[in-house]
Scaffold this motif. Structure first.
Motif, PDB file in Angstrom:
ATOM      1  N   GLY A   1       0.787  -1.221   0.000  1.00 52.92           N
ATOM      2  CA  GLY A   1       0.000   0.000   0.000  1.00 52.92           C
ATOM      3  C   GLY A   1       0.817   1.267   0.000  1.00 52.92           C
ATOM      4  N   LYS A   2       2.131   1.177  -0.169  1.00 55.54           N
ATOM      5  CA  LYS A   2       3.001   2.347  -0.116  1.00 55.54           C
ATOM      6  C   LYS A   2       3.685   2.621  -1.450  1.00 55.54           C
ATOM      7  CE  LYS A   2       4.034   1.636   4.806  1.00 55.54           C
ATOM      8  NZ  LYS A   2       5.093   1.388   5.802  1.00 55.54           N
ATOM      9  N   ARG A   3       4.141   1.572  -2.092  1.00 55.41           N
ATOM     10  CA  ARG A   3       4.885   1.744  -3.350  1.00 55.41           C
ATOM     11  C   ARG A   3       3.918   1.766  -4.529  1.00 55.41           C
ATOM     12  NH1 ARG A   3       8.826  -3.156  -2.878  1.00 55.41           N
ATOM     13  NH2 ARG A   3       7.012  -3.964  -1.751  1.00 55.41           N
ATOM     14  N   LYS A   4       3.994   2.824  -5.321  1.00 50.13           N
ATOM     15  CA  LYS A   4       3.072   3.022  -6.429  1.00 50.13           C
ATOM     16  C   LYS A   4       3.491   2.174  -7.625  1.00 50.13           C
ATOM     17  CE  LYS A   4       0.773   6.667  -9.049  1.00 50.13           C
ATOM     18  NZ  LYS A   4       0.671   8.115  -9.293  1.00 50.13           N
ATOM     19  N   VAL A   5       2.504   1.624  -8.335  1.00 51.19           N
ATOM     20  CA  VAL A   5       2.771   0.847  -9.545  1.00 51.19           C
ATOM     21  C   VAL A   5       2.985   1.825 -10.695  1.00 51.19           C
ATOM     22  CG1 VAL A   5       1.862  -0.841 -11.176  1.00 51.19           C
ATOM     23  CG2 VAL A   5       1.390  -1.093  -8.737  1.00 51.19           C
ATOM     24  N   ASP A   6       4.180   1.790 -11.266  1.00 46.05           N
ATOM     25  CA  ASP A   6       4.531   2.706 -12.341  1.00 46.05           C
ATOM     26  C   ASP A   6       4.368   2.078 -13.723  1.00 46.05           C
ATOM     27  OD1 ASP A   6       5.291   4.759 -10.549  1.00 46.05           O
ATOM     28  OD2 ASP A   6       7.205   3.740 -10.224  1.00 46.05           O
ATOM     29  N   TYR A   7       4.425   0.766 -13.793  1.00 46.76           N
ATOM     30  CA  TYR A   7       4.340   0.104 -15.098  1.00 46.76           C
ATOM     31  C   TYR A   7       3.875  -1.329 -14.875  1.00 46.76           C
ATOM     32  CZ  TYR A   7       5.424   0.757 -20.040  1.00 46.76           C
ATOM     33  OH  TYR A   7       5.329   0.981 -21.400  1.00 46.76           O
TER      34      TYR A   7
ATOM     35  N   CYS B   1      15.654   9.628  -9.666  1.00 50.14           N
ATOM     36  CA  CYS B   1      16.631  10.717  -9.734  1.00 50.14           C
ATOM     37  C   CYS B   1      17.726  10.412 -10.745  1.00 50.14           C
ATOM     38  CB  CYS B   1      17.236  10.965  -8.356  1.00 50.14           C
ATOM     39  SG  CYS B   1      16.061  11.587  -7.134  1.00 50.14           S
ATOM     40  N   ARG B   2      18.214   9.185 -10.720  1.00 51.82           N
ATOM     41  CA  ARG B   2      19.282   8.803 -11.654  1.00 51.82           C
ATOM     42  C   ARG B   2      18.823   8.917 -13.103  1.00 51.82           C
ATOM     43  NH1 ARG B   2      20.116   2.806 -11.195  1.00 51.82           N
ATOM     44  NH2 ARG B   2      18.473   2.814 -12.774  1.00 51.82           N
ATOM     45  N   GLU B   3      17.641   8.379 -13.395  1.00 53.27           N
ATOM     46  CA  GLU B   3      17.162   8.383 -14.776  1.00 53.27           C
ATOM     47  C   GLU B   3      16.751   9.782 -15.227  1.00 53.27           C
ATOM     48  OE1 GLU B   3      17.342   5.809 -16.770  1.00 53.27           O
ATOM     49  OE2 GLU B   3      18.228   4.646 -15.141  1.00 53.27           O
ATOM     50  N   ALA B   4      16.201  10.575 -14.316  1.00 52.47           N
ATOM     51  CA  ALA B   4      15.846  11.948 -14.676  1.00 52.47           C
ATOM     52  C   ALA B   4      17.081  12.740 -15.079  1.00 52.47           C
ATOM     53  CB  ALA B   4      15.125  12.626 -13.513  1.00 52.47           C
ATOM     54  N   GLU B   5      18.188  12.462 -14.422  1.00 49.92           N
ATOM     55  CA  GLU B   5      19.446  13.123 -14.788  1.00 49.92           C
ATOM     56  C   GLU B   5      19.942  12.616 -16.140  1.00 49.92           C
ATOM     57  OE1 GLU B   5      23.889  13.949 -12.894  1.00 49.92           O
ATOM     58  OE2 GLU B   5      22.320  12.958 -11.713  1.00 49.92           O
TER      59      GLU B   5
ATOM     60  N   VAL C   1      10.484   4.528 -16.330  1.00 51.42           N
ATOM     61  CA  VAL C   1      10.487   3.064 -16.295  1.00 51.42           C
ATOM     62  C   VAL C   1      10.562   2.497 -17.703  1.00 51.42           C
ATOM     63  CG1 VAL C   1       9.131   1.039 -15.651  1.00 51.42           C
ATOM     64  CG2 VAL C   1       9.271   2.979 -14.092  1.00 51.42           C
ATOM     65  N   TYR C   2       9.856   3.104 -18.631  1.00 51.19           N
ATOM     66  CA  TYR C   2       9.880   2.606 -20.014  1.00 51.19           C
ATOM     67  C   TYR C   2      11.275   2.713 -20.616  1.00 51.19           C
ATOM     68  CZ  TYR C   2       8.611   2.045 -24.918  1.00 51.19           C
ATOM     69  OH  TYR C   2       8.530   1.621 -26.224  1.00 51.19           O
TER      70      TYR C   2
END
Length: 952
Positions: free
Chosen positions: A58-64, A164-168, A248-249
């Protein structure tokens, strides 16, 4: 990269078929009741995870979501699979929990043929790929206990450090803490804007993102070293769901699976059937009771509803939910629809002008005057008789509605309208780029497509087999030459097929007109032309709709055999082929009526025949413009009504109903299972996959061609396009929100190749309208008669001037009418529309001087009209700047503010460094005062009695 022994495949000599020990699988199988027991500890696990939007905790959101098919062995054993990870220890599961079945031996087992080795191979690939995703930092959770039996789901969550890593890496511009004031208008402009805002307030969507902003956050490419610049007070909402799924994609595309001896990303795994689907989740339900507020529900209420057709689109919210590429499409569609409003108003005025002046039009009055007693030559051989020109009165009066001097003005107006529309869109696009922080964005080369990698692998294996060496391979033009040749031959064949069908319709028109002339009553004989024209246009419409679907599939197949490297290359090549084929398909019948019908007829006594039996058809006495109007209106309205609307509504509904029947057939009879609420990813799986924006753009580009290319013959085309687009916007919106899976957000700063196609159509429209006015309409012959041949400066006598005479005794044998006395009297001279010498002239039936005078005037008009309108269009293009002045000032202001932020940061660092140095020196002096023997370090500096770390 570590790969567990149980995932290892057989050597390459085994043809890539992975045979495993069935008994070993039985040994490594684990009890699913363990995860069921853990899940049962919660009172309502589905509610805790918001029905699939979050992991079980119930805490970690499903991104894909990754979807796959799985099968059970005939003995009821489930294939071994990775245990579910239900807490935050997923990333370290390789260290904490050994993978099941470690050390399993692979061997040939032919004694149990019931096991599906291909399914087992897919399972092995999934195991390795998901292990690599875990190594990349993603967190996974598997769910096979769903209402859709045989379907498994892998939920993917990207933790904060991965985001953060991927956004960079992706250089995503994110809002910083720094906010600045947007330049506002002053004085009179401010008052005008406030009045406009009050007037347009009822048609504004009730969306927070659509309200005018006075301040804006300064954006900067995200950097982990400069996290202090960004507002990270709420890390859960810093990266929205669109950005998270995009990140994620990107990881899914570049993560490899080496079981097939070459790099495989998610696109390759989907193409090979390892996974059956991959998609991000919608934010929640859009209808029903007790539905939590979400962006999808808001879009459904304020955008994807026919009840809000009069409102502006919430483009910023569309971009926030679907991404920039889809947001730009709907923004372009909105701008195009808005620009159709003035074009529709002018078109209606032109049409009403034709209606108001139809009774004052002298040529149509002369044609309708029965006292003129003009006898026309037969329209076909033998079966057709002579006819009175006054019988074509209705056609002549209707032609004036569209063939009048106002249509010339309207053609010039629409050419300038097209140029203004393109400039307006460029300015709107720059505003969106500024608002969406896309200034300075450059698209990077995409990952290779699955088909391209497979082709490269095949080539490298052949080379390795021959030369025993393996280098980095790529496809050259020699590898693609057979595909290029197939493309060329295929396109030529399709274009030839379109011409052949149009030619077949011409034969139908000629033969049907002759047949109706035999069997018709005298009253119905006058409507033969309208009947033949209407039925032929309907046949053309049906053929165009069918061939459109066929050509779309053929264009995709031709593009696939070319094996483009990236998705962008694939899309551009597909667009070019599909547009070329559909353009030819849609406009060939219209081009025939506009420029070829009635041009190669010949004359009485010397007609041109097809197959020695079918005489070429002629234009009506009022010209071919009325027939062109009928052809254009029926094809345009038919395509919009049937293809664009009914197909878009009906086909998705039908596919959804078929999927529902299949799922209902596979459901269990357990009532408790049936009543359980579906998870979000199960509901989204039942939706239609997103197929790209190419079909949406294509139908609008073809419509843009109808509006601009032949607008001189149909001034009401912009009006019908406007009415269609009002429905089209809400129809597409409803489809995206309720019928389709949520597409992956794609960053884009423009509409790509479609802009160049629009510009090309705009340039072509000027040329075509010039030829339509000069050669299809009677505008130029009227001007020539008015200024060169009219005795009293009026149009009296124009009809007689355009008709030539023919002596009926000069008919070829077997072509004269069977009933020459059908009109009740003997005909000696009949008339036909052409500029030729009379039968009493020395050079009888030769082309007269009047023909050359009219032809010269027509060519001169084409040259003058084309160059004048082109010059005016270029002037509009030059006088309207591509970038609005206020936007360029805001962009410059952002650069200056960003420099100031970094300068202040550097100054702060220097001041802090100097402060620390002063403190260090004072402490060192204090130590020297208390110590009689100061110690000196090797470098010669005094070592202080206290240590102060310097962290800049």
């Amino acid at each position: 990269m570590r790969v567990n022994k149980k995932y290892s495949c057989l050597p390459a000599e085994e043809k890539g078929i992975h045979i495993i020990n069935i008994r070993a699988i039985e040994d490594i199988g684990y009890d699913q009741h363990e995860s069921t027991l853990l899940n049962s500890l919660s009172k309502n696990p589905d509610a805790d995870c918001k029905y699939g939007l979050y992991f079980r905790d119930g805490k970690r959101k499903v991104d894909y979501i990754l979807v796959y098919h799985y099968k059970k062995s005939s003995a009821g054993r489930t294939l071994a699979r990775r245990p579910q990870q239900n807490d935050a220890s997923v990333r370290s599961s390789r260290q904490d929990q050994p993978l099941p079945g470690k050390g399993m031996q692979l061997e040939m087992m032919d004694s149990e043929p019931h096991m599906d080795y291909h399914e087992d191979d897919k399972r092995f690939r999934r195991e390795e790929y998901e292990g690599n995703l875990v190594e990349a930092g993603l967190e996974l959770e598997r769910d096979e206990d769903t209402k859709i039996h045989g379907i498994g789901f892998v939920k993917i969550h990207a933790p904060w450090n991965v985001l953060c890593r991927e956004a960079e890496f992706l250089k995503l511009k994110m809002p910083t803490k720094k906010m600045y004031q947007i330049n506002q208008t002053h004085g009179l402009l401010k008052k005008i804007n406030s009045v406009i805002q009050k007037i347009t307030e009822p048609i504004q969507p009730k969306v927070a993102e659509h309200k005018p902003q006075t301040v804006k956050r300064l954006s900067y490419p995200f950097s982990r070293e400069k996290q202090h610049l960004f507002d990270l007070s709420d890390k859960d909402s810093f990266f929205d769901s669109k950005t998270r799924s995009t990140i994620v994609y990107e990881i899914l595309k570049r993560t490899t699976c080496t079981k097939a001896k070459y790099s495989m990303g998610i696109t390759s795994l989907l193409a090979n059937g390892v996974y059956s689907a991959a998609y991000p989740l919608h934010d929640g339900d859009y209808e029903g009771e007790n539905v939590e507020p979400n962006d999808r529900k808001l879009l459904c209420e304020e955008w994807a509803s026919y009840g809000v057709f009069y409102k502006y689109q919430p483009i910023d919210l569309v971009r926030k939910y679907f991404g920039e590429k889809i947001g730009l499409y709907f923004a372009w569609l909105g701008v195009y629809t808005q620009m159709l409003i003035p074009a529709s108003i002018v078109g209606i005025i032109v049409f009403l002008y034709g209606c108001a002046t139809v009774d004052e039009n002298i040529p149509s009055m002369e044609m309708c005057d029965q006292r003129n007693n003009i006898t026309m030559c037969p329209l076909c051989d033998k079966t057709c008789s002579y006819w009175k020109m006054s019988s074509a009165c209705a056609t002549a009066r209707a032609s004036h509605l569209f063939d009048n001097p106002a249509t010339v003005f309207f053609s010039v107006f629409m050419a300038l309208w097209a140029a203004t529309f393109m400039e307006h869109w460029k300015r709107k696009q720059m505003r969106l780029n500024y608002r969406w922080d896309l200034t300075g964005f450059e698209e990077e080369e995409d990952h290779p497509r699955a088909e391209y990698e497979a082709k490269v692998l095949e080539k490298s294996l052949r080379k390795e087999h021959k030369h025993k060496e393996r280098d980095k391979e790529k496809l050259t033009w020699k590898d693609r030459f057979p595909a290029y040749l197939t493309n060329f031959v295929g396109i030529i064949f399709m274009v030839g097929l379109t011409f052949a069908i149009v030619f077949g319709v011409i034969i139908y028109r000629i033969s049907t007109a002759a047949a109706l002339a035999i069997s018709s009553t005298p009253s119905g004989r006058s409507s033969v032309r309208v009947t033949v024209t209407a039925t032929a246009v309907i046949i053309n419409l049906v053929v165009i709709i069918i061939l459109d679907e066929v050509y779309g599939c053929i264009a995709r197949w031709l593009t696939q055999i070319e094996v483009p490297k990236t998705d962008k290359n694939f899309e551009e090549r597909l667009i070019f082929k599909a547009f070329l084929l559909k353009f030819v398909n849609a406009y060939t019948p219209i081009f025939y009526v506009a420029f070829f019908k009635g041009r190669f007829v010949g004359r009485p006594g010397d007609y041109v025949y097809i197959f020695h039996s079918f005489r070429m058809e002629e234009c009506a006495p009022g010209g071919c413009l009325m027939e062109l109007c009928i052809q254009l209106s029926i094809i345009m309205l038919g395509k919009q009504l049937i293809q664009n609307n009914l197909f878009e509504i009906g086909i998705p509904k039908m596919k959804k109903f078929i999927r529902y029947l299949k799922l209902k057939r596979r459901r269990s009879l357990d009532h408790e299972e049936h009543m359980k609420k579906k998870q979000r990813y199960e509901v989204d799986y039942n939706l239609e996959p997103f197929a790209g924006l190419t079909p949406e753009y294509m139908e609008m580009i073809i419509q843009f061609g109808f509006v601009t290319l032949f607008v001189a013959s149909f001034p009401l085309a912009p009006l019908f396009a406007l009415l269609n687009n009002i429905i089209e916007i809400r129809l597409d919106a409803k489809k995206f929100v309720t019928e389709l899976r949520r597409p992956v957000a794609v960053r884009a700063k423009d509409i790509g190749i479609w802009y160049n196609i629009l510009r090309g159509i705009g340039k072509l429209a000027v040329i075509i309208n010039a030829f339509v006015i000069s050669f299809t309409s009677d505008f130029i012959p009227r001007l020539v008669y008015l200024y060169m041949y009219s005795e009293n400066g009026t149009m009296h006598g124009f009809v007689n001037h355009t008709l030539s005479s023919f002596n009926v005794s000069d008919f070829q044998a077997g072509t004269a009418p069977n009933d020459p006395l059908d009109l009740g009297y003997e005909v000696q001279i009949c008339r036909y529309k052409d500029y030729r010498e009379p039968p009493w002239s020395e050079n009888k039936y030769d082309i007269s001087k009047d023909f050359w005078a009219v032809l010269a005037a027509r060519l001169a008009f084409v040259i003058v009209f084309q160059n004048l309108v082109m010059f005016m269009s270029e002037f509009v293009d030059w006088i309207i700047p591509d970038i609005p002045k206020d936007i360029s000032q805001q962009i410059h202001k952002e650069k200056v503010l960003m420099v100031e932020v970094f300068m202040r940061e550097e100054q702060g660092k220097l001041q802090m460094l100097e402060t620390w140095k002063d403190k260090d020196q004072r402490k060192g002096e204090n130590c020297n005062n208390h110590s009689p023997r100061p110690s000196r370090s090797r470098s010669g500096s005094l070592s202080s009695c206290h240590s102060y770390p310097l962290d800049v």
